[in-house]
Every structure is written in structure tokens, then in C-alpha cells.
Design an enzyme around this catalytic site. Structure first.
Site, PDB file in Angstrom:
ATOM      1  N   ASP A 122       5.454  -6.667  -1.188  1.00 17.30           N
ATOM      2  CA  ASP A 122       5.755  -5.966  -2.438  1.00 17.30           C
ATOM      3  C   ASP A 122       5.329  -6.915  -3.556  1.00 17.30           C
ATOM      4  O   ASP A 122       6.071  -7.812  -3.932  1.00 17.30           O
ATOM      5  CB  ASP A 122       7.266  -5.673  -2.501  1.00 17.30           C
ATOM      6  CG  ASP A 122       7.645  -4.953  -3.776  1.00 17.30           C
ATOM      7  OD1 ASP A 122       6.777  -4.282  -4.368  1.00 17.30           O
ATOM      8  OD2 ASP A 122       8.821  -5.065  -4.194  1.00 17.30           O
ATOM      9  N   ASP A 179      15.492  -7.425  -3.371  1.00 18.46           N
ATOM     10  CA  ASP A 179      14.077  -7.132  -3.627  1.00 18.46           C
ATOM     11  C   ASP A 179      13.259  -7.077  -2.340  1.00 18.46           C
ATOM     12  O   ASP A 179      12.209  -6.454  -2.283  1.00 18.46           O
ATOM     13  CB  ASP A 179      13.457  -8.226  -4.511  1.00 18.46           C
ATOM     14  CG  ASP A 179      14.024  -8.182  -5.913  1.00 18.46           C
ATOM     15  OD1 ASP A 179      13.793  -7.183  -6.597  1.00 18.46           O
ATOM     16  OD2 ASP A 179      14.713  -9.140  -6.305  1.00 18.46           O
ATOM     17  N   GLU A 225       1.886  -2.964  -1.145  1.00 20.86           N
ATOM     18  CA  GLU A 225       2.209  -1.808  -1.997  1.00 20.86           C
ATOM     19  C   GLU A 225       1.076  -1.580  -2.994  1.00 20.86           C
ATOM     20  O   GLU A 225       0.617  -2.501  -3.681  1.00 20.86           O
ATOM     21  CB  GLU A 225       3.533  -2.026  -2.744  1.00 20.86           C
ATOM     22  CG  GLU A 225       3.948  -0.773  -3.507  1.00 20.86           C
ATOM     23  CD  GLU A 225       5.348  -0.871  -4.090  1.00 20.86           C
ATOM     24  OE1 GLU A 225       6.313  -1.047  -3.324  1.00 20.86           O
ATOM     25  OE2 GLU A 225       5.478  -0.776  -5.328  1.00 20.86           O
TER      26      GLU A 225
END
Lengths: 195, 195
Positions: free
Chosen positions: B7, B141, B68
Site C-alpha cells: 500500500d 495501516d 495498490e
């Protein structure tokens, strides 16, 4: 002092190298355009540009790498690839302890031609004049990379990333910076007094 | 097969590693969030994330890196830094001959929760369930990075960059892909006949 200017791009990435002499005269060292094929996937394209940038940094061992500023609002189709290449250039430089600077396209046009909205032919012509080239820089895309390097030579400190990088300046550059700041302060004071 | 999900982000970059077993069961391997300080200059921040990503790829030797997808229209203040980090992850993988995949945030949410607009708590909960974690993945996260890896495990071929990468698939994956394509073709034929 060797300055490497980079005009980042995924399809074409300009790399221009100039030398700043003892009396601040500028001379041409090298120019090239790294390319990647739109037929390859993005990771392979980035890897190819990454290897090219590393090879140039190893070969020319620049004292500073100056990169054209990327703006998010520009052509959204290509801006992410351009930003990725700018990021690769930053990492390549930082990994070698080379200070990184950024200058915007209009700063470059202003510094090289005196006109912040100058066209490409004007920039090419002035780059050739400043570097005493007998013909316009080729490939044409490369002119922007040389212009980026010239801009940094003319404004060596303003856009350096990270204040602590001042220690990387040569004594002459530091002197120049101090003088520049004095002039700016004077101008600011004059404006303050309504002059 | 080891899948590393990433990410991307300049301030926080999630890295999640999972293993896909012989019968496609998924298990947790590692999760971490690489960070860089907003007080450092961009080149230094990128270098720090770059070194972290390289260390993770060396340590876990993933068979595929799934990242991502970054979109230009998102928050323009941070999108360039995010794109730069995504680019670094791509180069790190490509330099090791590791195939790179991308999945969008909504593909990830859909794959993990069944809802393409699921909230963060739902994603965290489902990541914990799928990977049989006794508690929610921490730091929070990091859930997105694990979710990215899970999504790739469930949809191993759809988003791989570069068609030629199919050679990197395991026999089971290739079989899965062929079956998937058959089903899709059948569905498309049915639609074509107005069914």
C-alpha cells in the site's frame, strides 16, 4: 562542479550534463535521452529508465542533480509515470549522497531565455548559445535537460532540497548565495519603505 | 507461493506478506509499515522507503508483488509522492525479476469484504478472519497491504502487468486462469445470445 539536469518522463527522459568552471563559465559535457517502449509494462519501463539513470550518475558523478518539478494538475494521463521517473532520479542521487534540486519549467524558461513562457525553439537556441554549441542540442528533447542544469548553475541554492544541504556548496557558491540573499533583503527593505 | 502486497505512501508505506498453500489456503507471514519523516526532504524520504522495500523483498523473496493502483485524480497533494513510492516498488520487483500486479482499492475491498465501498474496519476484520489472525492486523495501516496481497491471491492473473508474465504462474494458477477465461467466454456468449 558537474551538474546533471533531468527532464523526467517514462517514454523519454532527458539527461543533460554541464560543467561550471572556476569563473562560473558553463560548458557542455553530455546529453542523452533515455527511452522506454510503451509496449512494455510499466514496471519494465521504469526499470529500464532506472538503470539508465544509474549508469549516467556513475559515469558523470555529478555534484548535484537538478530535476524538473512535476505538478499533479498537468496532463493526468502521463503525470504519474513522470512523477515515478522523477522519484527514481531522486533516489539514485540520494543513494550516492548527491544533493537534489528541483526547478519548475517556468523557472527554467525564465533563467535560460529571460521569458518564463518561452517556446521550445527559444529554449533550444539559448541552450546552444550559453553552452557554445555549434548546433542545436540533439535529440531536441534533450534541450530541456540541459536547460534544467543551466538553471541550477545560475540559481544554485534556491531550490536545493533540505536546508542542511548547504554544506555541499562550494565556497564560491556559498559566497554567491550570501550576496544574493543580501540583495534580496535590500530589495525587500526598499519595498517595505514604499520605494 | 509468497505474495507481497504494498500500500504505497511516502509517509506510511504498508507491506504485507502472505503465503498461498497447495490447496490455495492463505496464511499470514509478515506485516510492517515503512515510514519516512515529513521533516526530511523528498529525496531522503524516498531513499528511506526504497531501502525498506528492498530489504523486505530480499528477506521474503516474494513470487509476486501486488501494488495498490494510484490514480491521478486522488488527493493531488499526496498523489505524486504515492506514485513515486509505487514506482520504487515496481523497480525493486522488476530488478529481481519478480512479476508486478496492481489492484485498485475498490477491487481490494470487493475481494476481501464482498463490498467495493467497504470501510476500513470491515477490511481489517475480514483480513484478520481470512488470515486466521487472533487480533486485527497492526499497525492498522498495514491491513491494506495484507488486503492487497489477499486480493492478488484470489485473482492471481487478472491484473498482472505484461501478458508475457503468464510464464511466471504456477501450474495451478494457470489452470485457474484457463477455467476463469472459459467461464467468462461462456458468460459473454450467453449475453451475446440475449440470455
Amino acid at each position: 562542479m558537474i551538474i546533471m539536469g533531468i527532464d523526467p518522463g517514462l517514454t523519454r527522459c532527458g539527461v543533460g550534463v554541464i560543467q561550471v568552471g572556476q569563473y562560473r563559465q558553463l560548458s557542455f559535457v553530455h546529453v542523452d535521452v533515455l527511452r522506454s517502449s510503451p509496449h512494455d509494462s510499466q514496471d519494465i519501463r521504469l526499470l529500464s529508465i532506472w538503470r539508465g539513470l544509474n549508469e549516467k550518475m556513475d559515469r558523470f558523478a555529478p555534484d548535484v542533480v537538478s530535476i524538473e518539478q512535476v505538478f499533479a494538475q498537468h496532463n493526468t494521463n502521463t503525470v504519474l509515470g513522470t512523477a515515478m521517473v522523477a522519484g527514481l532520479a531522486m533516489v539514485g542521487a540520494a543513494d550516492r549522497n548527491i544533493p537534489v534540486a528541483v526547478h519548475t519549467p517556468s523557472q527554467v524558461k525564465l533563467a535560460v531565455t529571460g521569458n518564463g513562457v518561452a517556446g521550445k525553439p527559444q529554449v533550444e537556441l539559448m541552450v546552444a548559445k550559453i553552452l557554445h554549441l555549434s548546433q542545436l542540442p540533439t535529440p531536441p528533447d534533450a534541450a530541456d535537460a540541459l536547460a534544467q542544469a543551466i538553471t541550477h548553475a545560475l540559481h544554485p541554492n534556491g531550490e536545493l532540497m533540505g536546508g542542511e544541504r548547504e554544506q555541499h556548496l562550494t565556497p564560491a557558491q556559498r559566497q554567491w548565495t550570501i550576496q544574493l540573499q543580501k540583495v534580496k533583503r535590500k530589495a525587500s527593505n526598499m519595498r517595505g519603505r514604499g520605494m
